[in-house]
Design a protein around this motif. Structure first.
Motif, PDB file in Angstrom:
ATOM      1  N   GLN A   8      15.780  -1.318   3.282  1.00 55.05           N
ATOM      2  CA  GLN A   8      15.419  -1.281   4.704  1.00 55.05           C
ATOM      3  C   GLN A   8      14.011  -1.833   4.890  1.00 55.05           C
ATOM      4  O   GLN A   8      13.040  -1.263   4.396  1.00 55.05           O
ATOM      5  CB  GLN A   8      15.496   0.156   5.216  1.00 55.05           C
ATOM      6  N   ASN A   9      13.936  -2.973   5.561  1.00 53.28           N
ATOM      7  CA  ASN A   9      12.652  -3.618   5.890  1.00 53.28           C
ATOM      8  C   ASN A   9      11.734  -3.779   4.679  1.00 53.28           C
ATOM      9  O   ASN A   9      10.560  -3.412   4.730  1.00 53.28           O
ATOM     10  CB  ASN A   9      11.927  -2.811   6.970  1.00 53.28           C
ATOM     11  N   VAL A  10      12.298  -4.326   3.621  1.00 54.29           N
ATOM     12  CA  VAL A  10      11.529  -4.449   2.376  1.00 54.29           C
ATOM     13  C   VAL A  10      10.714  -5.748   2.368  1.00 54.29           C
ATOM     14  O   VAL A  10      11.241  -6.834   2.602  1.00 54.29           O
ATOM     15  CB  VAL A  10      12.475  -4.394   1.153  1.00 54.29           C
ATOM     16  N   LEU A  18       3.959 -14.594   0.166  1.00 49.63           N
ATOM     17  CA  LEU A  18       5.014 -13.737   0.705  1.00 49.63           C
ATOM     18  C   LEU A  18       6.361 -14.244   0.191  1.00 49.63           C
ATOM     19  O   LEU A  18       6.689 -15.421   0.332  1.00 49.63           O
ATOM     20  CB  LEU A  18       4.979 -13.798   2.239  1.00 49.63           C
ATOM     21  N   VAL A  19       7.160 -13.368  -0.443  1.00 54.78           N
ATOM     22  CA  VAL A  19       8.466 -13.786  -0.962  1.00 54.78           C
ATOM     23  C   VAL A  19       9.594 -13.186  -0.116  1.00 54.78           C
ATOM     24  O   VAL A  19      10.559 -13.859   0.228  1.00 54.78           O
ATOM     25  CB  VAL A  19       8.622 -13.372  -2.446  1.00 54.78           C
ATOM     26  N   LEU A  20       9.494 -11.910   0.238  1.00 53.55           N
ATOM     27  CA  LEU A  20      10.500 -11.271   1.092  1.00 53.55           C
ATOM     28  C   LEU A  20       9.787 -10.614   2.273  1.00 53.55           C
ATOM     29  O   LEU A  20       8.824  -9.863   2.078  1.00 53.55           O
ATOM     30  CB  LEU A  20      11.284 -10.232   0.298  1.00 53.55           C
ATOM     31  N   LYS A  48      15.240  -7.582  -8.933  1.00 55.13           N
ATOM     32  CA  LYS A  48      14.311  -6.657  -9.610  1.00 55.13           C
ATOM     33  C   LYS A  48      13.972  -5.478  -8.709  1.00 55.13           C
ATOM     34  O   LYS A  48      13.823  -4.351  -9.179  1.00 55.13           O
ATOM     35  CB  LYS A  48      13.043  -7.402 -10.036  1.00 55.13           C
ATOM     36  N   LEU A  49      13.863  -5.737  -7.412  1.00 54.33           N
ATOM     37  CA  LEU A  49      13.595  -4.629  -6.468  1.00 54.33           C
ATOM     38  C   LEU A  49      14.786  -3.667  -6.437  1.00 54.33           C
ATOM     39  O   LEU A  49      14.614  -2.445  -6.491  1.00 54.33           O
ATOM     40  CB  LEU A  49      13.346  -5.187  -5.065  1.00 54.33           C
ATOM     41  N   ILE A  50      16.001  -4.237  -6.381  1.00 56.21           N
ATOM     42  CA  ILE A  50      17.210  -3.403  -6.330  1.00 56.21           C
ATOM     43  C   ILE A  50      17.287  -2.520  -7.575  1.00 56.21           C
ATOM     44  O   ILE A  50      17.605  -1.337  -7.501  1.00 56.21           O
ATOM     45  CB  ILE A  50      18.472  -4.301  -6.206  1.00 56.21           C
ATOM     46  N   GLY A  51      16.959  -3.102  -8.729  1.00 53.64           N
ATOM     47  CA  GLY A  51      17.036  -2.362  -9.993  1.00 53.64           C
ATOM     48  C   GLY A  51      15.815  -1.510 -10.279  1.00 53.64           C
ATOM     49  O   GLY A  51      15.731  -0.885 -11.324  1.00 53.64           O
TER      50      GLY A  51
END
Ligand code: ATP
Length: 294
Positions: A8-10, A18-20, A48-51
């Motif tokens: 959510q809003n990551v 800025l990447v995301l 990597k963020l998800i994991g």
């Protein structure tokens, strides 16, 4: 839908890059999600963020209603030289990770079976094809029990035959209730197995597409049952829970999608729990908000 991971809003930057930018998305349970985008668009960063391998600067990452999720992470680079057999290599890796030997050997046996590698368990990895090496890397990521397999460019460098085998493998993982999120350059690849495609460009999700090929062989079911009856063991099976809604003091309605092959079993499990069937229909693209009519 019951996501295994919800972003959510990551927002994520590397130094001043800025990447995301405030990205929101859901990774559905027991499905294959492909993240597609150009080189450098942020696909690996998203994985990597998800994991949980890196932290977001802002926003929230929620896991399966707060329950722990067991990840397997397969990086983009497959080691080319491993001077062991798969059994030796997986035993080493499992031991380093503190897995108990008896359990580990059983797990390796199961993985060799799932990956159709039983006949190669004692052959040297160094002589394997790229596709076979890739399988060993995935098995390594799955040494512990895995809920969500995260794969960075699993098709990269594979020939058509190895790609087809990877598709079969993903289907069999899905049947074992493992959710998969992977990155991919080409939307055409893996068309048979991917359920959701997320397209990323210029720091944002520009498109999310649900694949219909899978839905053709799915059924949509709605049951009414007593609120206190537990369906936890059904939820662990090959079902996608779409909605649950309480109906007055005693009853609840539950809507789910089930593959054709599992429909009879799931229906019978609900009937055993005293449920009544409110709807059973093939799943088409256009859905009506059935539960909202109540
Ligand atoms: N650790 C890091 N430090 C600094 N910049 C980074 C780091 N990791 C990635 N980047 C930059 O962030 C951007 C997104 O990288 P990322 O690897 O997530 O993209 P990608 O879509 O996976 O690329 P590819 O398709 O080439 O693998 C790129 O510009 C990259 O150079």
């Amino acid at each position: 839908m019951n996501p295994i991971v919800d972003l959510q809003n990551v927002t994520k930057s590397y130094r001043d890059k800025l990447v995301l930018d405030a990205v929101s998305l859901s990774i559905p349970t027991n499905q294959v999600t492909a993240i597609v985008g150009k080189n450098g668009s942020g696909k690996s960063t998203l994985l990597k963020l998800i994991g949980g391998l890196i932290k977001a600067d802002r926003g929230e990452i929620l896991y399966r209603n707060g329950e722990p999720v067991r990840f397997g992470y397969v990086p983009e680079v497959t080691p080319t030289y491993i001077p062991f057999t798969p059994i030796e290599y997986l035993t080493h890796m499992g031991t380093i990770r503190g897995l108990q030997n008896k359990w580990l050997q059983q797990r390796i046996h199961t993985l060799l079976e799932i990956f159709h590698m039983k006949d190669n368990g004692n052959n040297r990895i160094v002589h394997f094809s790229k596709g076979m090496k890739q399988k060993v890397t995935i098995m390594q990521a799955m040494l512990e029990e895995t809920d969500l397999l995260i794969m960075d460019e699993p098709l990269s460098g594979l020939d058509l035959e190895a790609q087809t085998e990877m598709e079969e493998l993903l289907i069999s993982l899905k049947e074992r209730n493992i959710s998969v999120v992977l990155t991919c350059h080409e939307t055409k690849l893996l068309q048979r197995v991917v359920d959701q495609i997320i397209v990323i460009d210029q720091c944002n999700i520009i498109q999310t597409e649900n694949h219909q090929a899978q839905e053709k062989s799915m059924n949509r079911l709605i049951f009414e049952l007593t609120k206190t009856v537990s369906i936890d063991s059904i939820k662990q099976q090959n079902v996608i829970i779409k909605q649950e809604k309480e109906m007055g003091f005693h009853k609840k309605m539950i809507e789910l999608n089930v593959s054709e092959e599992h429909t009879n079993k799931i229906v019978s499990e609900f009937l055993d729990r005293g449920a009544s069937i409110k709807l059973l229909e093939p799943l088409h693209k256009k859905e009506t908000e059935f539960l909202n009519q109540f």
